[in-house]
Scaffold this motif. Structure first.
Motif, PDB file in Angstrom:
ATOM      1  N   MET A 102       0.833  -1.206   0.000  1.00  0.00           N
ATOM      2  CA  MET A 102       0.000   0.000   0.000  1.00  0.00           C
ATOM      3  C   MET A 102       0.863   1.250   0.000  1.00  0.00           C
ATOM      4  SD  MET A 102      -3.021  -1.269   2.620  1.00  0.00           S
ATOM      5  CE  MET A 102      -4.103   0.121   2.325  1.00  0.00           C
ATOM      6  N   ALA A 103       1.956   1.240   0.796  1.00  0.00           N
ATOM      7  CA  ALA A 103       2.865   2.385   0.828  1.00  0.00           C
ATOM      8  C   ALA A 103       3.551   2.567  -0.518  1.00  0.00           C
ATOM      9  CB  ALA A 103       3.915   2.184   1.927  1.00  0.00           C
ATOM     10  N   LEU A 104       3.932   1.455  -1.126  1.00  0.00           N
ATOM     11  CA  LEU A 104       4.590   1.491  -2.431  1.00  0.00           C
ATOM     12  C   LEU A 104       3.656   2.068  -3.486  1.00  0.00           C
ATOM     13  CD1 LEU A 104       7.287   0.509  -3.788  1.00  0.00           C
ATOM     14  CD2 LEU A 104       6.023  -1.530  -4.449  1.00  0.00           C
ATOM     15  N   ASN A 105       2.419   1.585  -3.508  1.00  0.00           N
ATOM     16  CA  ASN A 105       1.459   2.075  -4.486  1.00  0.00           C
ATOM     17  C   ASN A 105       1.115   3.539  -4.250  1.00  0.00           C
ATOM     18  OD1 ASN A 105       1.335  -0.299  -5.842  1.00  0.00           O
ATOM     19  ND2 ASN A 105      -0.598  -0.991  -4.975  1.00  0.00           N
ATOM     20  N   PHE A 106       1.019   3.938  -2.968  1.00  0.00           N
ATOM     21  CA  PHE A 106       0.749   5.337  -2.665  1.00  0.00           C
ATOM     22  C   PHE A 106       1.869   6.225  -3.202  1.00  0.00           C
ATOM     23  CE2 PHE A 106       1.640   8.928   0.185  1.00  0.00           C
ATOM     24  CZ  PHE A 106       0.507   9.688  -0.056  1.00  0.00           C
ATOM     25  N   ALA A 124       8.818   9.216  -8.741  1.00  0.00           N
ATOM     26  CA  ALA A 124       7.849   8.385  -8.031  1.00  0.00           C
ATOM     27  C   ALA A 124       8.534   7.183  -7.401  1.00  0.00           C
ATOM     28  CB  ALA A 124       6.756   7.918  -8.990  1.00  0.00           C
ATOM     29  N   GLY A 125       9.518   6.633  -8.097  1.00  0.00           N
ATOM     30  CA  GLY A 125      10.257   5.497  -7.560  1.00  0.00           C
ATOM     31  C   GLY A 125      10.988   5.850  -6.280  1.00  0.00           C
ATOM     32  N   PHE A 126      11.512   7.086  -6.210  1.00  0.00           N
ATOM     33  CA  PHE A 126      12.210   7.523  -4.994  1.00  0.00           C
ATOM     34  C   PHE A 126      11.255   7.554  -3.809  1.00  0.00           C
ATOM     35  CE2 PHE A 126      13.203  10.889  -1.986  1.00  0.00           C
ATOM     36  CZ  PHE A 126      14.495  10.556  -1.600  1.00  0.00           C
ATOM     37  N   PHE A 127      10.104   8.192  -3.976  1.00  0.00           N
ATOM     38  CA  PHE A 127       9.161   8.316  -2.864  1.00  0.00           C
ATOM     39  C   PHE A 127       8.508   6.973  -2.530  1.00  0.00           C
ATOM     40  CE2 PHE A 127       9.451  12.799  -4.074  1.00  0.00           C
ATOM     41  CZ  PHE A 127       9.625  13.376  -2.820  1.00  0.00           C
ATOM     42  N   ALA A 128       8.274   6.146  -3.539  1.00  0.00           N
ATOM     43  CA  ALA A 128       7.746   4.806  -3.278  1.00  0.00           C
ATOM     44  C   ALA A 128       8.749   4.011  -2.450  1.00  0.00           C
ATOM     45  CB  ALA A 128       7.449   4.086  -4.592  1.00  0.00           C
ATOM     46  N   SER A 129      10.027   4.163  -2.757  1.00  0.00           N
ATOM     47  CA  SER A 129      11.075   3.479  -2.001  1.00  0.00           C
ATOM     48  C   SER A 129      11.156   4.016  -0.576  1.00  0.00           C
ATOM     49  CB  SER A 129      12.434   3.656  -2.690  1.00  0.00           C
ATOM     50  OG  SER A 129      12.406   3.152  -4.010  1.00  0.00           O
ATOM     51  N   PHE A 130      11.074   5.339  -0.443  1.00  0.00           N
ATOM     52  CA  PHE A 130      11.187   5.970   0.874  1.00  0.00           C
ATOM     53  C   PHE A 130      10.064   5.514   1.807  1.00  0.00           C
ATOM     54  CE2 PHE A 130      10.130   9.402   3.839  1.00  0.00           C
ATOM     55  CZ  PHE A 130      11.349   9.589   4.467  1.00  0.00           C
ATOM     56  N   PHE A 131       8.850   5.480   1.306  1.00  0.00           N
ATOM     57  CA  PHE A 131       7.714   5.111   2.143  1.00  0.00           C
ATOM     58  C   PHE A 131       7.666   3.611   2.451  1.00  0.00           C
ATOM     59  CE2 PHE A 131       5.686   9.086   0.406  1.00  0.00           C
ATOM     60  CZ  PHE A 131       5.639   9.756   1.627  1.00  0.00           C
ATOM     61  N   SER A 132       8.106   2.797   1.510  1.00  0.00           N
ATOM     62  CA  SER A 132       7.903   1.352   1.657  1.00  0.00           C
ATOM     63  C   SER A 132       9.099   0.585   2.216  1.00  0.00           C
ATOM     64  CB  SER A 132       7.520   0.735   0.307  1.00  0.00           C
ATOM     65  OG  SER A 132       8.584   0.845  -0.626  1.00  0.00           O
ATOM     66  N   LEU A 133      10.323   1.148   2.150  1.00  0.00           N
ATOM     67  CA  LEU A 133      11.505   0.386   2.556  1.00  0.00           C
ATOM     68  C   LEU A 133      11.460  -0.108   4.005  1.00  0.00           C
ATOM     69  CD1 LEU A 133      14.202  -0.865   1.971  1.00  0.00           C
ATOM     70  CD2 LEU A 133      15.300   1.349   2.346  1.00  0.00           C
ATOM     71  N   PRO A 134      11.061   0.708   5.001  1.00  0.00           N
ATOM     72  CA  PRO A 134      11.006   0.174   6.372  1.00  0.00           C
ATOM     73  C   PRO A 134      10.105  -1.051   6.492  1.00  0.00           C
ATOM     74  CG  PRO A 134      10.874   2.560   6.415  1.00  0.00           C
ATOM     75  CD  PRO A 134      10.754   2.151   4.973  1.00  0.00           C
ATOM     76  N   PHE A 135       8.975  -1.044   5.780  1.00  0.00           N
ATOM     77  CA  PHE A 135       8.062  -2.186   5.826  1.00  0.00           C
ATOM     78  C   PHE A 135       8.636  -3.374   5.053  1.00  0.00           C
ATOM     79  CE2 PHE A 135       5.436   1.641   6.235  1.00  0.00           C
ATOM     80  CZ  PHE A 135       4.831   1.382   7.462  1.00  0.00           C
ATOM     81  N   GLN A 143       9.361  13.098 -20.090  1.00  0.00           N
ATOM     82  CA  GLN A 143       8.660  13.529 -18.882  1.00  0.00           C
ATOM     83  C   GLN A 143       8.141  12.333 -18.093  1.00  0.00           C
ATOM     84  OE1 GLN A 143       5.625  16.377 -19.971  1.00  0.00           O
ATOM     85  NE2 GLN A 143       7.034  17.558 -21.237  1.00  0.00           N
ATOM     86  N   THR A 144       7.634  11.338 -18.806  1.00  0.00           N
ATOM     87  CA  THR A 144       7.099  10.141 -18.152  1.00  0.00           C
ATOM     88  C   THR A 144       8.197   9.384 -17.425  1.00  0.00           C
ATOM     89  OG1 THR A 144       5.340   9.919 -19.802  1.00  0.00           O
ATOM     90  CG2 THR A 144       5.895   7.956 -18.518  1.00  0.00           C
ATOM     91  N   LEU A 145       9.364   9.226 -18.076  1.00  0.00           N
ATOM     92  CA  LEU A 145      10.482   8.529 -17.448  1.00  0.00           C
ATOM     93  C   LEU A 145      10.989   9.281 -16.226  1.00  0.00           C
ATOM     94  CD1 LEU A 145      12.503   7.337 -20.578  1.00  0.00           C
ATOM     95  CD2 LEU A 145      11.233   5.907 -18.968  1.00  0.00           C
ATOM     96  N   ALA A 146      11.076  10.620 -16.323  1.00  0.00           N
ATOM     97  CA  ALA A 146      11.537  11.421 -15.191  1.00  0.00           C
ATOM     98  C   ALA A 146      10.549  11.334 -14.034  1.00  0.00           C
ATOM     99  CB  ALA A 146      11.716  12.881 -15.621  1.00  0.00           C
ATOM    100  N   ALA A 147       9.271  11.402 -14.349  1.00  0.00           N
ATOM    101  CA  ALA A 147       8.246  11.297 -13.303  1.00  0.00           C
ATOM    102  C   ALA A 147       8.287   9.923 -12.648  1.00  0.00           C
ATOM    103  CB  ALA A 147       6.862  11.561 -13.908  1.00  0.00           C
ATOM    104  N   SER A 148       8.562   8.889 -13.434  1.00  0.00           N
ATOM    105  CA  SER A 148       8.664   7.536 -12.890  1.00  0.00           C
ATOM    106  C   SER A 148       9.840   7.426 -11.927  1.00  0.00           C
ATOM    107  CB  SER A 148       8.836   6.518 -14.025  1.00  0.00           C
ATOM    108  OG  SER A 148       7.716   6.521 -14.875  1.00  0.00           O
ATOM    109  N   ALA A 149      10.955   8.070 -12.270  1.00  0.00           N
ATOM    110  CA  ALA A 149      12.128   8.040 -11.399  1.00  0.00           C
ATOM    111  C   ALA A 149      11.837   8.746 -10.071  1.00  0.00           C
ATOM    112  CB  ALA A 149      13.315   8.700 -12.099  1.00  0.00           C
ATOM    113  N   PHE A 203       3.949  10.158  -8.808  1.00  0.00           N
ATOM    114  CA  PHE A 203       4.029  10.078 -10.265  1.00  0.00           C
ATOM    115  C   PHE A 203       3.073  11.089 -10.885  1.00  0.00           C
ATOM    116  CE2 PHE A 203       2.458   8.361 -14.324  1.00  0.00           C
ATOM    117  CZ  PHE A 203       3.650   8.302 -15.029  1.00  0.00           C
ATOM    118  N   SER A 204       1.849  11.139 -10.362  1.00  0.00           N
ATOM    119  CA  SER A 204       0.849  12.078 -10.873  1.00  0.00           C
ATOM    120  C   SER A 204       1.296  13.518 -10.681  1.00  0.00           C
ATOM    121  CB  SER A 204      -0.490  11.839 -10.162  1.00  0.00           C
ATOM    122  OG  SER A 204      -1.452  12.786 -10.573  1.00  0.00           O
ATOM    123  N   GLU A 205       1.795  13.824  -9.461  1.00  0.00           N
ATOM    124  CA  GLU A 205       2.219  15.195  -9.165  1.00  0.00           C
ATOM    125  C   GLU A 205       3.441  15.587  -9.989  1.00  0.00           C
ATOM    126  OE1 GLU A 205       2.132  18.933  -7.314  1.00  0.00           O
ATOM    127  OE2 GLU A 205       0.655  17.299  -7.377  1.00  0.00           O
TER     128      GLU A 205
END
Length: 326
Positions: free
Chosen positions: A208-212, A246-257, A238-244, A218-220
Motif C-alpha cells: 500500500m505504501a509502495l502504491n501510494f 515516483a520510484g524515490f518516494f515509493a522506495s522511501f515510504f515502503s523500505l522500512p516495511f 517527462q514520463t520517465l523522469a516522473a517515474s524516477a 508520479f501524478s504530481e
C-alpha cells in the motif's frame, strides 16, 4: 502505433471473458518480465537487509559483524563463492510472485478503474475526470489493489525470501530448496500452512505504501514537469523522469516495511521453539532498539535501483501488451 497489428486482433480477444481476463494476464506478464531483469538487484537487496541481523547474532551466540556490507561487496561475495547465476537464486519464486501479485495488482486496479468509469458513464459524462474520478479515488483504487494482491501473493514472496537467505546459513543448516514449489511444500509441511503468510501484515502495508508513493508522486511529478518543460522535453522523457521521482518516494515510504517483512519471513524457530520476532511491531521495536533507526534504510540505494526500473519496465510492457490486445 495507432492501430494494433491486424493479425492479433482476433474475435476471441474481444469476448467478454477475455476482456475481463486481459488486464490480469498483461499485468502478470509485465511483472514477470521486469522481475527477470531486476532479480540480481533484488538478491543483493535481500542479502544486504539480512547481513548482520541482531536477532541472528543472538541466535547463533555470535557478535555483530564489524565490517559494514555494501551492495558491491555482497555481489562480489556471491559471485566469488559460486557462480554469476547465483544472483538469480529464487528467480522461480520471484516469477511466481509476479504471476500472482502483479497479475492481481494491475488486474484489480484496472477493474476498479473500469467500475469508476462505468459510474461516470451512468452520470451522463464521457469525461471521467469531470465525473469525480480524481486523484483521491485513483489513489484509493491503487491502495486497495496493492493490499489485496499482497495478501494473495505472500506465500510466493515468503518462498523467495527463504530461498535468497538460505545461502547465509552454515552449509549444514541450509534447506537447499530445489525450487519455489519445493520451498512452499517444505515450509507448509514443517511449519504449518499458516507459516506461508508470515510477515503478511508488513507485506500488505508495504504494498500500500509502495502504491501510494507511485500513484501520488508520479501524478504530481508528471503534472509539474509538463508545466515546467512543456516545450523542452518530449512526453516520453517527462514520463520517465516522473517515474524516477515516483520510484524515490515509493522506495522511501515502503523500505522500512520491506525491511521488516524480510526479517519476519526469513526467521525460523529457535531450538526452544520461539521466534526472534513476535510481530511486525515487535520487529520494529527490537531493530530500532538494538540496531538503530537508520537500520531500516540500509540499502536504500539498492532498493531504489530495484524499485524504479522494475516499475518502469512493468508499466512499459503492460502498456505495450494493452496496445497489441486492445
Amino acid at each position: 502505433m495507432s492501430t494494433p497489428p491486424s493479425s492479433l486482433k482476433q474475435d476471441w480477444l474481444h469476448t467478454p471473458f477475455v476482456r475481463v481476463a486481459l488486464p490480469f494476464i498483461n499485468g502478470g506478464l509485465a511483472g514477470m518480465t521486469a522481475t527477470a531483469i531486476i532479480q540480481p538487484i533484488d538478491m543483493v537487496k535481500v542479502r544486504l537487509q539480512l547481513a548482520g541481523s541482531a536477532a541472528d547474532s543472538v541466535a547463533t551466540g555470535g557478535a555483530m559483524a564489524v565490517t559494514r556490507p555494501t551492495p558491491f561487496s555482497i555481489a562480489r561475495e556471491i559471485v566469488a563463492a559460486g557462480k554469476v547465476l547465483d544472483l538469480y537464486t529464487g528467480l522461480s519464486a520471484g516469477l511466481l510472485r509476479q504471476a500472482v501479485y502483479t497479475t492481481a495488482r494491475l488486474g484489480f486496479f484496472d477493474t476498479f478503474m473500469n467500475a469508476l468509469t462505468a459510474r461516470a458513464a451512468a452520470n451522463n459524462t464521457s469525461d471521467a475526470s469531470k465525473a469525480g474520478i480524481g486523484f483521491g479515488e485513483r489513489a484509493l483504487a491503487g491502495l486497495a489493489a496493492g493490499g489485496l494482491a499482497a495478501m494473495v501473493g505472500n506465500p510466493a514472496d515468503l518462498a523467495l525470501i527463504r530461498m535468497q537467505s538460505d545461502g547465509l546459513k552454515p552449509a549444514g543448516e541450509r534447506a537447499n530448496y530445489k525450487g519455489v514449489f519445493d520451498a512452499l511444500l517444505r515450509i507448509s509441511r514443517n511449519e504449518g500452512i499458516t507459516a506461508l503468510w508470515a510477515g503478511c501484515t508488513p507485506t500488505i502495508v508495504r504494498a500500500m505504501a509502495l502504491n501510494f508513493g507511485q500513484l501520488a508522486f508520479f501524478s504530481e511529478a508528471k503534472t509539474r514537469l509538463k508545466q515546467l518543460a512543456e516545450s523542452q522535453a518530449s512526453k516520453s522523457t517527462q514520463t520517465l523522469a516522473a517515474s524516477a521521482i515516483a520510484g524515490f518516494f515509493a522506495s522511501f515510504f515502503s523500505l522500512p516495511f520491506d525491511f521488516v517483512k524480510t526479517r519476519l519471513q526469513k526467521q525460523t524457530k529457535r531450538s526452544d521453539g520461539s521466534l526472534p520476532y513476535k510481530s511486525m511491531f515487535d520487529c520494529f521495536r527490537k531493530v530500532a532498539r538494538d540496531e538503530g533507526l537508520l537500520r531500516f534504510y540500509r540499502g536504500f540505494g539498492t532498493y531504489y535501483v530495484r524499485i524504479a526500473p522494475h516499475a518502469m519496465v512493468t508499466l512499459i510492457v503492460a502498456d505495450y501488451l494493452g496496445w497489441i490486445t486492445k
